[in-house]
Design a protein around this motif. Structure first.
Motif, PDB file in Angstrom:
ATOM      1  N   ALA A 291       3.831  -3.954   9.421  1.00 38.47           N
ATOM      2  CA  ALA A 291       2.471  -3.640   8.992  1.00 38.47           C
ATOM      3  C   ALA A 291       2.304  -2.144   8.754  1.00 38.47           C
ATOM      4  O   ALA A 291       1.722  -1.726   7.742  1.00 38.47           O
ATOM      5  CB  ALA A 291       1.467  -4.122  10.039  1.00 38.47           C
ATOM      6  N   ILE A 292       2.827  -1.334   9.657  1.00 40.92           N
ATOM      7  CA  ILE A 292       2.712   0.119   9.516  1.00 40.92           C
ATOM      8  C   ILE A 292       3.381   0.580   8.230  1.00 40.92           C
ATOM      9  O   ILE A 292       2.801   1.342   7.447  1.00 40.92           O
ATOM     10  CB  ILE A 292       3.312   0.828  10.741  1.00 40.92           C
ATOM     11  N   LEU A 293       4.600   0.123   7.988  1.00 42.98           N
ATOM     12  CA  LEU A 293       5.326   0.542   6.789  1.00 42.98           C
ATOM     13  C   LEU A 293       4.664   0.021   5.517  1.00 42.98           C
ATOM     14  O   LEU A 293       4.597   0.735   4.510  1.00 42.98           O
ATOM     15  CB  LEU A 293       6.788   0.084   6.871  1.00 42.98           C
ATOM     16  N   GLU A 294       4.154  -1.180   5.563  1.00 50.45           N
ATOM     17  CA  GLU A 294       3.472  -1.729   4.385  1.00 50.45           C
ATOM     18  C   GLU A 294       2.200  -0.941   4.077  1.00 50.45           C
ATOM     19  O   GLU A 294       1.879  -0.710   2.905  1.00 50.45           O
ATOM     20  CB  GLU A 294       3.168  -3.212   4.596  1.00 50.45           C
ATOM     21  N   ILE A 295       1.478  -0.525   5.102  1.00 47.78           N
ATOM     22  CA  ILE A 295       0.271   0.278   4.889  1.00 47.78           C
ATOM     23  C   ILE A 295       0.643   1.638   4.303  1.00 47.78           C
ATOM     24  O   ILE A 295       0.000   2.120   3.365  1.00 47.78           O
ATOM     25  CB  ILE A 295      -0.522   0.419   6.207  1.00 47.78           C
ATOM     26  N   LEU A 296       1.687   2.247   4.835  1.00 48.13           N
ATOM     27  CA  LEU A 296       2.114   3.557   4.340  1.00 48.13           C
ATOM     28  C   LEU A 296       2.783   3.489   2.965  1.00 48.13           C
ATOM     29  O   LEU A 296       2.875   4.500   2.272  1.00 48.13           O
ATOM     30  CB  LEU A 296       3.073   4.210   5.340  1.00 48.13           C
ATOM     31  N   GLU A 297       3.218   2.309   2.571  1.00 50.74           N
ATOM     32  CA  GLU A 297       3.911   2.130   1.296  1.00 50.74           C
ATOM     33  C   GLU A 297       3.060   2.580   0.104  1.00 50.74           C
ATOM     34  O   GLU A 297       3.589   2.948  -0.939  1.00 50.74           O
ATOM     35  CB  GLU A 297       4.331   0.674   1.121  1.00 50.74           C
ATOM     36  N   GLY A 298       1.760   2.596   0.258  1.00 47.99           N
ATOM     37  CA  GLY A 298       0.872   3.007  -0.818  1.00 47.99           C
ATOM     38  C   GLY A 298       1.014   4.467  -1.203  1.00 47.99           C
ATOM     39  O   GLY A 298       0.467   4.897  -2.214  1.00 47.99           O
ATOM     40  N   GLY A 299       1.746   5.242  -0.405  1.00 49.88           N
ATOM     41  CA  GLY A 299       2.018   6.624  -0.742  1.00 49.88           C
ATOM     42  C   GLY A 299       1.024   7.633  -0.197  1.00 49.88           C
ATOM     43  O   GLY A 299       1.162   8.827  -0.415  1.00 49.88           O
ATOM     44  N   LEU A 300       0.016   7.171   0.522  1.00 51.55           N
ATOM     45  CA  LEU A 300      -0.976   8.079   1.089  1.00 51.55           C
ATOM     46  C   LEU A 300      -0.484   8.683   2.395  1.00 51.55           C
ATOM     47  O   LEU A 300       0.333   8.098   3.092  1.00 51.55           O
ATOM     48  CB  LEU A 300      -2.279   7.329   1.359  1.00 51.55           C
ATOM     49  N   MET A 301      -0.998   9.855   2.725  1.00 52.47           N
ATOM     50  CA  MET A 301      -0.796  10.447   4.046  1.00 52.47           C
ATOM     51  C   MET A 301      -1.896   9.872   4.926  1.00 52.47           C
ATOM     52  O   MET A 301      -3.081  10.035   4.630  1.00 52.47           O
ATOM     53  CB  MET A 301      -0.936  11.969   3.995  1.00 52.47           C
ATOM     54  N   LEU A 302      -1.513   9.183   5.989  1.00 54.33           N
ATOM     55  CA  LEU A 302      -2.489   8.529   6.848  1.00 54.33           C
ATOM     56  C   LEU A 302      -2.262   8.880   8.302  1.00 54.33           C
ATOM     57  O   LEU A 302      -1.123   9.129   8.722  1.00 54.33           O
ATOM     58  CB  LEU A 302      -2.413   7.008   6.683  1.00 54.33           C
TER      59      LEU A 302
ATOM     60  N   ASP B 169      11.867   7.645   2.179  1.00 50.76           N
ATOM     61  CA  ASP B 169      12.684   6.865   1.242  1.00 50.76           C
ATOM     62  C   ASP B 169      13.401   5.738   1.978  1.00 50.76           C
ATOM     63  O   ASP B 169      13.487   4.617   1.479  1.00 50.76           O
ATOM     64  CB  ASP B 169      13.704   7.759   0.537  1.00 50.76           C
ATOM     65  N   ARG B 170      13.889   6.028   3.183  1.00 51.50           N
ATOM     66  CA  ARG B 170      14.569   4.992   3.966  1.00 51.50           C
ATOM     67  C   ARG B 170      13.600   3.857   4.299  1.00 51.50           C
ATOM     68  O   ARG B 170      13.955   2.681   4.248  1.00 51.50           O
ATOM     69  CB  ARG B 170      15.143   5.581   5.249  1.00 51.50           C
ATOM     70  N   GLY B 171      12.374   4.188   4.638  1.00 55.78           N
ATOM     71  CA  GLY B 171      11.377   3.169   4.927  1.00 55.78           C
ATOM     72  C   GLY B 171      11.094   2.289   3.725  1.00 55.78           C
ATOM     73  O   GLY B 171      10.986   1.064   3.846  1.00 55.78           O
ATOM     74  N   ARG B 172      10.994   2.902   2.557  1.00 57.86           N
ATOM     75  CA  ARG B 172      10.784   2.122   1.323  1.00 57.86           C
ATOM     76  C   ARG B 172      11.982   1.200   1.054  1.00 57.86           C
ATOM     77  O   ARG B 172      11.811   0.038   0.686  1.00 57.86           O
ATOM     78  CB  ARG B 172      10.588   3.058   0.134  1.00 57.86           C
ATOM     79  N   LEU B 173      13.175   1.750   1.228  1.00 61.13           N
ATOM     80  CA  LEU B 173      14.381   0.941   1.001  1.00 61.13           C
ATOM     81  C   LEU B 173      14.462  -0.223   1.986  1.00 61.13           C
ATOM     82  O   LEU B 173      14.867  -1.324   1.625  1.00 61.13           O
ATOM     83  CB  LEU B 173      15.633   1.817   1.098  1.00 61.13           C
ATOM     84  N   TRP B 174      14.030   0.008   3.214  1.00 62.29           N
ATOM     85  CA  TRP B 174      14.030  -1.081   4.189  1.00 62.29           C
ATOM     86  C   TRP B 174      13.057  -2.172   3.765  1.00 62.29           C
ATOM     87  O   TRP B 174      13.380  -3.365   3.829  1.00 62.29           O
ATOM     88  CB  TRP B 174      13.678  -0.579   5.588  1.00 62.29           C
ATOM     89  N   LEU B 175      11.866  -1.792   3.313  1.00 65.03           N
ATOM     90  CA  LEU B 175      10.902  -2.786   2.842  1.00 65.03           C
ATOM     91  C   LEU B 175      11.457  -3.616   1.701  1.00 65.03           C
ATOM     92  O   LEU B 175      11.143  -4.797   1.569  1.00 65.03           O
ATOM     93  CB  LEU B 175       9.603  -2.100   2.398  1.00 65.03           C
TER      94      LEU B 175
ATOM     95  N   GLY C 219      13.994   7.399  10.994  1.00 58.52           N
ATOM     96  CA  GLY C 219      13.932   7.885   9.624  1.00 58.52           C
ATOM     97  C   GLY C 219      13.140   7.022   8.661  1.00 58.52           C
ATOM     98  O   GLY C 219      13.265   7.174   7.454  1.00 58.52           O
ATOM     99  N   PHE C 220      12.294   6.129   9.175  1.00 60.54           N
ATOM    100  CA  PHE C 220      11.500   5.263   8.307  1.00 60.54           C
ATOM    101  C   PHE C 220      10.178   5.904   7.901  1.00 60.54           C
ATOM    102  O   PHE C 220       9.572   5.522   6.914  1.00 60.54           O
ATOM    103  CB  PHE C 220      11.206   3.937   9.012  1.00 60.54           C
ATOM    104  N   VAL C 221       9.723   6.850   8.711  1.00 59.83           N
ATOM    105  CA  VAL C 221       8.451   7.535   8.497  1.00 59.83           C
ATOM    106  C   VAL C 221       8.692   9.017   8.715  1.00 59.83           C
ATOM    107  O   VAL C 221       9.559   9.411   9.494  1.00 59.83           O
ATOM    108  CB  VAL C 221       7.374   7.010   9.491  1.00 59.83           C
ATOM    109  N   LYS C 222       7.911   9.846   8.023  1.00 59.77           N
ATOM    110  CA  LYS C 222       7.984  11.288   8.250  1.00 59.77           C
ATOM    111  C   LYS C 222       6.593  11.824   8.555  1.00 59.77           C
ATOM    112  O   LYS C 222       5.595  11.332   8.027  1.00 59.77           O
ATOM    113  CB  LYS C 222       8.610  12.012   7.065  1.00 59.77           C
ATOM    114  N   ARG C 223       6.558  12.805   9.442  1.00 62.41           N
ATOM    115  CA  ARG C 223       5.305  13.482   9.762  1.00 62.41           C
ATOM    116  C   ARG C 223       5.096  14.556   8.701  1.00 62.41           C
ATOM    117  O   ARG C 223       5.923  15.446   8.543  1.00 62.41           O
ATOM    118  CB  ARG C 223       5.371  14.112  11.137  1.00 62.41           C
TER     119      ARG C 223
END
Length: 87
Positions: free
Chosen positions: A14-25, A66-72, A52-56
């Motif tokens: 869920a976290i990665l899917e929400i962040l997938e939109g490209g916004l800083m949240l 990028d790794r998070g997107r590739l995992w999705l 490495g799935f998310v970056k601050r």
């Protein structure tokens, strides 16, 4: 198909899917959009950063990596990753 690891939980999807939109949240926004607790999101973000799935981006704001997107997309096997491994 997404290749999960033992360290992953359902909230990570869920976290990665929400962040997938490209916004800083921030954790509160992610939590509200994912029907999760803010504390759980904060805890999971730390783990997702370590793998490495998310970056601050800046204090309190996060983006998918990028790794998070590739995992999705099913291109990364999370069970092959170490928590301190560089992307």
């Amino acid at each position: 198909m997404r290749k999960r690891a033992d360290w992953m939980v359902k909230a990570d999807d869920a976290i990665l899917e929400i962040l997938e939109g490209g916004l800083m949240l921030g954790p509160t926004t992610i939590a509200k959009n994912g029907d999760l607790s803010r504390q759980h999101v904060t805890n999971r973000l730390s783990i997702l950063i370590a793998y490495g799935f998310v970056k601050r981006v800046e204090e309190g704001y996060y983006q998918i990596s990028d790794r998070g997107r590739l995992w999705l997309e099913g291109e990364v096997d999370a069970s092959d990753l170490d928590p301190t491994e560089d992307q």
